[in-house]
Design a protein around this motif. Structure first.
Motif, PDB file in Angstrom:
ATOM      1  N   MET A   1       0.846  -1.191   0.000  1.00 32.58           N
ATOM      2  CA  MET A   1       0.000   0.000   0.000  1.00 32.58           C
ATOM      3  C   MET A   1       0.885   1.246   0.000  1.00 32.58           C
ATOM      4  N   HIS A   2       0.449   2.291  -0.706  1.00 29.75           N
ATOM      5  CA  HIS A   2       1.180   3.553  -0.685  1.00 29.75           C
ATOM      6  C   HIS A   2       0.533   4.465   0.357  1.00 29.75           C
ATOM      7  N   ILE A   3       1.319   4.825   1.364  1.00 28.53           N
ATOM      8  CA  ILE A   3       0.819   5.586   2.515  1.00 28.53           C
ATOM      9  C   ILE A   3       1.557   6.912   2.587  1.00 28.53           C
ATOM     10  N   LEU A   4       0.815   7.959   2.826  1.00 29.01           N
ATOM     11  CA  LEU A   4       1.395   9.282   3.036  1.00 29.01           C
ATOM     12  C   LEU A   4       1.296   9.646   4.507  1.00 29.01           C
ATOM     13  N   LEU A   5       2.432   9.953   5.114  1.00 28.01           N
ATOM     14  CA  LEU A   5       2.445  10.479   6.482  1.00 28.01           C
ATOM     15  C   LEU A   5       2.503  11.998   6.403  1.00 28.01           C
ATOM     16  N   VAL A   6       1.568  12.662   7.054  1.00 29.95           N
ATOM     17  CA  VAL A   6       1.607  14.119   7.150  1.00 29.95           C
ATOM     18  C   VAL A   6       1.815  14.467   8.615  1.00 29.95           C
ATOM     19  N   ALA A   7       2.721  15.384   8.870  1.00 30.29           N
ATOM     20  CA  ALA A   7       3.076  15.691  10.257  1.00 30.29           C
ATOM     21  C   ALA A   7       3.544  17.124  10.365  1.00 30.29           C
ATOM     22  N   SER A   8       3.398  17.687  11.541  1.00 24.07           N
ATOM     23  CA  SER A   8       3.908  19.032  11.791  1.00 24.07           C
ATOM     24  C   SER A   8       5.416  19.033  11.913  1.00 24.07           C
ATOM     25  N   ALA A   9       5.994  17.863  12.188  1.00 22.58           N
ATOM     26  CA  ALA A   9       7.452  17.703  12.241  1.00 22.58           C
ATOM     27  C   ALA A   9       7.764  16.232  12.092  1.00 22.58           C
ATOM     28  N   PHE A  10       8.938  15.928  11.550  1.00 25.48           N
ATOM     29  CA  PHE A  10       9.367  14.534  11.405  1.00 25.48           C
ATOM     30  C   PHE A  10       9.943  14.086  12.745  1.00 25.48           C
ATOM     31  N   ASN A  11       9.050  14.003  13.740  1.00 27.57           N
ATOM     32  CA  ASN A  11       9.471  13.744  15.114  1.00 27.57           C
ATOM     33  C   ASN A  11       9.684  12.252  15.349  1.00 27.57           C
ATOM     34  N   SER A  12       9.958  11.883  16.598  1.00 30.95           N
ATOM     35  CA  SER A  12      10.327  10.502  16.909  1.00 30.95           C
ATOM     36  C   SER A  12       9.229   9.518  16.536  1.00 30.95           C
ATOM     37  N   LEU A  13       7.973   9.850  16.820  1.00 28.18           N
ATOM     38  CA  LEU A  13       6.888   8.932  16.498  1.00 28.18           C
ATOM     39  C   LEU A  13       6.695   8.827  14.989  1.00 28.18           C
ATOM     40  N   THR A  14       6.752   9.945  14.290  1.00 25.21           N
ATOM     41  CA  THR A  14       6.621   9.913  12.835  1.00 25.21           C
ATOM     42  C   THR A  14       7.736   9.081  12.222  1.00 25.21           C
ATOM     43  N   GLN A  15       8.943   9.219  12.737  1.00 27.25           N
ATOM     44  CA  GLN A  15      10.069   8.424  12.249  1.00 27.25           C
ATOM     45  C   GLN A  15       9.834   6.936  12.490  1.00 27.25           C
ATOM     46  N   ARG A  16       9.321   6.605  13.668  1.00 27.23           N
ATOM     47  CA  ARG A  16       9.110   5.189  13.974  1.00 27.23           C
ATOM     48  C   ARG A  16       8.019   4.591  13.080  1.00 27.23           C
ATOM     49  N   VAL A  17       6.914   5.313  12.917  1.00 24.74           N
ATOM     50  CA  VAL A  17       5.851   4.830  12.046  1.00 24.74           C
ATOM     51  C   VAL A  17       6.370   4.683  10.616  1.00 24.74           C
ATOM     52  N   PHE A  18       7.120   5.665  10.156  1.00 26.36           N
ATOM     53  CA  PHE A  18       7.711   5.642   8.819  1.00 26.36           C
ATOM     54  C   PHE A  18       8.563   4.387   8.625  1.00 26.36           C
ATOM     55  N   ALA A  19       9.479   4.146   9.557  1.00 27.22           N
ATOM     56  CA  ALA A  19      10.403   3.017   9.431  1.00 27.22           C
ATOM     57  C   ALA A  19       9.686   1.685   9.549  1.00 27.22           C
ATOM     58  N   GLU A  20       8.751   1.578  10.485  1.00 28.72           N
ATOM     59  CA  GLU A  20       8.069   0.301  10.714  1.00 28.72           C
ATOM     60  C   GLU A  20       7.128  -0.052   9.567  1.00 28.72           C
ATOM     61  N   LEU A  21       6.453   0.926   8.979  1.00 24.82           N
ATOM     62  CA  LEU A  21       5.590   0.648   7.833  1.00 24.82           C
ATOM     63  C   LEU A  21       6.415   0.209   6.622  1.00 24.82           C
ATOM     64  N   ARG A  22       7.573   0.837   6.421  1.00 29.58           N
ATOM     65  CA  ARG A  22       8.449   0.420   5.326  1.00 29.58           C
ATOM     66  C   ARG A  22       8.957  -1.001   5.547  1.00 29.58           C
ATOM     67  N   ASP A  23       9.245  -1.350   6.814  1.00 31.25           N
ATOM     68  CA  ASP A  23       9.677  -2.716   7.117  1.00 31.25           C
ATOM     69  C   ASP A  23       8.644  -3.740   6.674  1.00 31.25           C
ATOM     70  N   ARG A  24       7.389  -3.346   6.690  1.00 33.43           N
ATOM     71  CA  ARG A  24       6.297  -4.270   6.376  1.00 33.43           C
ATOM     72  C   ARG A  24       5.889  -4.233   4.909  1.00 33.43           C
ATOM     73  N   GLY A  25       6.722  -3.607   4.095  1.00 28.34           N
ATOM     74  CA  GLY A  25       6.511  -3.666   2.665  1.00 28.34           C
ATOM     75  C   GLY A  25       5.689  -2.559   2.057  1.00 28.34           C
ATOM     76  N   HIS A  26       5.237  -1.602   2.858  1.00 35.03           N
ATOM     77  CA  HIS A  26       4.485  -0.470   2.324  1.00 35.03           C
ATOM     78  C   HIS A  26       5.455   0.550   1.723  1.00 35.03           C
ATOM     79  N   THR A  27       5.014   1.275   0.717  1.00 34.47           N
ATOM     80  CA  THR A  27       5.771   2.437   0.278  1.00 34.47           C
ATOM     81  C   THR A  27       5.223   3.623   1.059  1.00 34.47           C
ATOM     82  N   VAL A  28       6.132   4.378   1.647  1.00 29.14           N
ATOM     83  CA  VAL A  28       5.731   5.442   2.568  1.00 29.14           C
ATOM     84  C   VAL A  28       6.418   6.739   2.183  1.00 29.14           C
TER      85      VAL A  28
END
Length: 569
Positions: A1-28
């Motif tokens: 799945m292609h997922i877009l993360l929108v955030a006010s800053a690329f903070n620790s949680l956004t980074q973790r979600v970004f990395a973990e979703l990519r680990d699971r085969g999503h394009t982020v």
């Protein structure tokens, strides 16, 4: 799945979600957004199947959420609403809290629930809890919500707002400490609820300051509000029934003045503390009373534990020098294993950009800080009479990540996010990374990690050899697990053979290319940057410490096409 993360800053949680979703085969893809126009443009450009907002301070406009499923990660249980959810939970002493993934609708935080997860609230600061227990719960809920969305069969359930409801923004008048009447526990709750942002505004010693961080002290006493002592850059202030240690202050911004930033409290107050005594840090011999120190050492059987915790993971020249002295003490003890790291939260994020920015000569302070970091890393690399373990209970970045890699083994908690690169601050980096990183992951992977400058999940770090062990546990359980694992390492049948092999390898590699050569090459690049007033590092550093908002998508965040090419490497 292609997922877009929108955030006010690329903070620790956004980074973790970004990395973990990519680990699971999503394009982020990830986009920092500053209002409706930038958010609309991000959605138009990426055409995502799903939009997720891990940390968004603004509402998603109706034309976006009505056309795309937009999931909001809210740091509160179902039914909770408002912009200060976690702050309220900490200030009111909640034992349990939660994270909810809800769908964006017209009313903020009122949409139907796709997933939620509870978490225990420890006696820690907000930022620590956010990166720890709240992050674990958020990831659990996000992954469940993504799975449910992908199934195409799940119907999100409406919220019941009767249990928690809408609570207002936690303004400073609700955070203010009444030193004359409030006991230590209440003072600590207020400090912890605001520790990283926004701080607790207070007036003392002829100025107005935001207080950041709070730790109990039950031996020192004095007039409530009085500054009783200093230690390792922190100040100790009396309460009605004890005292609290406050590591950092941020001066209140003057009208028309520059944005201010956090500094070690002693540095921020300067000569206002000329009559306040400095108390020696208690490095060893556990105290029977509650107090604070940023570096501690203790032993259990043949394992030495050197624990350190610096606000925000920023490691100043002073931090490095004191930590090096403590490490040398640890290595003088009759142990077989030394474990480095905090009990929980950040390991290290490298040089202290705030202290550097505030220095009379930032270039010279940058140079002093990187030399001190190098001295510390060198000491770890040249320890050949025992095994050294870096234990990462939380995130590590830049030179802090490279400090961890100097150890023989790197263990990290499953929720850890690593950023083993320097490029985002306009730096080449030092800390012997040109030796340690390729040695661990190979030259090709080292080049990719430092070029892409993307966050790395614990699972991905284990796959590439960046770390040796991932410990699946909560933040509060991590130190206990590390203690158990270290005891097993110290009693293993191959321990002494490994130490002998380690010494032989170090001697061979030193003969091939001395450590001093790596250091000289790295520092020459760093020196050119530090002492070049036009180098991007200086503007990037200033923007970082003052939390100035990004105006465009950082070039290091890949779009879908780039991720496909990266995945082929």
């Amino acid at each position: 799945m292609h997922i877009l993360l929108v955030a006010s800053a690329f903070n620790s949680l956004t980074q973790r979600v970004f990395a973990e979703l990519r680990d699971r085969g999503h394009t982020v893809a990830a986009e920092p957004v500053r209002g409706d126009a930038s958010l609309r443009e991000a959605v138009r450009r990426h055409a995502p199947e799903l939009v997720i907002a891990p940390m968004l301070k603004t509402a998603i406009p109706e034309d976006v959420w009505s056309a795309h499923t937009c999931l909001i990660v809210h740091p509160g249980p179902p039914g909770d609403r408002g912009p200060s959810s976690l702050d309220w939970a900490l200030q009111e002493g909640a034992g349990w809290w939660g994270v909810t993934v809800l769908q964006a609708v017209a009313e903020m935080d009122a949409g139907p629930v796709w997933a939620s997860a509870p978490f225990p609230v420890p006696a820690s600061g907000k930022s620590d809890v956010y990166r720890g227990e709240a992050s674990d719960a958020a990831l659990e809920a996000v992954l469940q919500a993504v799975e449910r969305f992908a199934s195409g069969t799940y119907t999100p359930r409406p919220q019941d707002a009767t249990e928690h409801g809408l609570r207002p923004y936690l303004h400073q008048d609700l955070r203010r400490i009444d030193w004359s009447s409030e006991p230590t526990e209440i003072v600590l709750r207020k400090l912890r609820a605001a520790d990283s942002h926004p701080g607790v505004l207070d007036a003392f010693l002829g100025g107005e300051w935001y207080l950041h961080g709070g730790h109990p002290e039950d031996r020192l006493v004095g007039r409530p509000g009085q500054v009783l002592a200093t230690r390792c850059g922190a100040i100790c202030r009396a309460t009605v029934d004890g005292a609290v240690w406050i590591p950092q202050l941020r001066a209140k911004r003057r009208p028309g003045g520059e944005k201010t930033f956090k500094l070690p409290a002693v540095q921020a107050l300067g000569d206002r503390l000329r009559d306040v005594p400095e108390l020696t840090a208690e490095l060893w011999k556990p105290s029977r009373h509650r107090t604070w120190a940023d570096i501690r050492y203790d032993e259990r059987a043949s394992v030495g534990f050197l624990r350190f915790s610096f606000p925000g993971g920023a490691t100043s020249t002073d931090h490095c020098r004191r930590l090096l002295a403590a490490y040398r003490l640890a290595c003088s003890r009759p142990t077989d294993v030394v474990v480095l790291g905090a009990t929980r939260d950040f390991f290290s994020n490298g040089i202290h950009l705030g202290v550097i920015e505030a220095a009379a000569d930032p270039a010279q302070e940058s140079w002093a800080n990187i030399q001190a970091m190098d001295d510390l890393v060198e000491a770890v690399l040249t320890t050949t009479d025992r095994l050294v373990v870096s234990a990462l209970g939380g995130n590590a970045a830049a030179g802090g990540a490279m400090l961890a890699l100097a150890a023989d083994e790197v263990w990290c908690r499953a929720g850890t996010v690593l950023n083993p690169h320097y490029r985002l601050m306009g730096l080449h980096g030092s800390e012997y990374w040109t030796y340690t990183l390729p040695r661990r992951v190979g030259a090709r992977e080292a080049e990719r990690l430092t070029r892409e400058a993307l966050p790395v999940s614990a699972a991905s770090a284990l796959r590439t050899g960046l770390v040796d062990r991932v410990v699946a546990c909560g933040p509060e359980e991590f130190f206990g697990e590390v203690t158990r694992l270290a005891a097993g390492l110290a009693t293993s049948a191959r321990l002494h053979a490994r130490i002998t092999e380690k010494k032989a390898v170090r001697e061979r590699e030193e003969a091939a290319k001395p450590l001093r050569a790596y250091r000289a090459e790295e520092l020459e690049r760093m020196r050119l940057t530090f002492f070049d007033a036009a180098a991007p590092y200086h503007a990037l550093r200033s923007a970082f410490v003052r939390k100035e908002q990004a105006t465009r998508t950082p070039e290091y965040l890949p779009d879908e096409a780039e991720q496909r090419s990266v995945s082929e490497l």
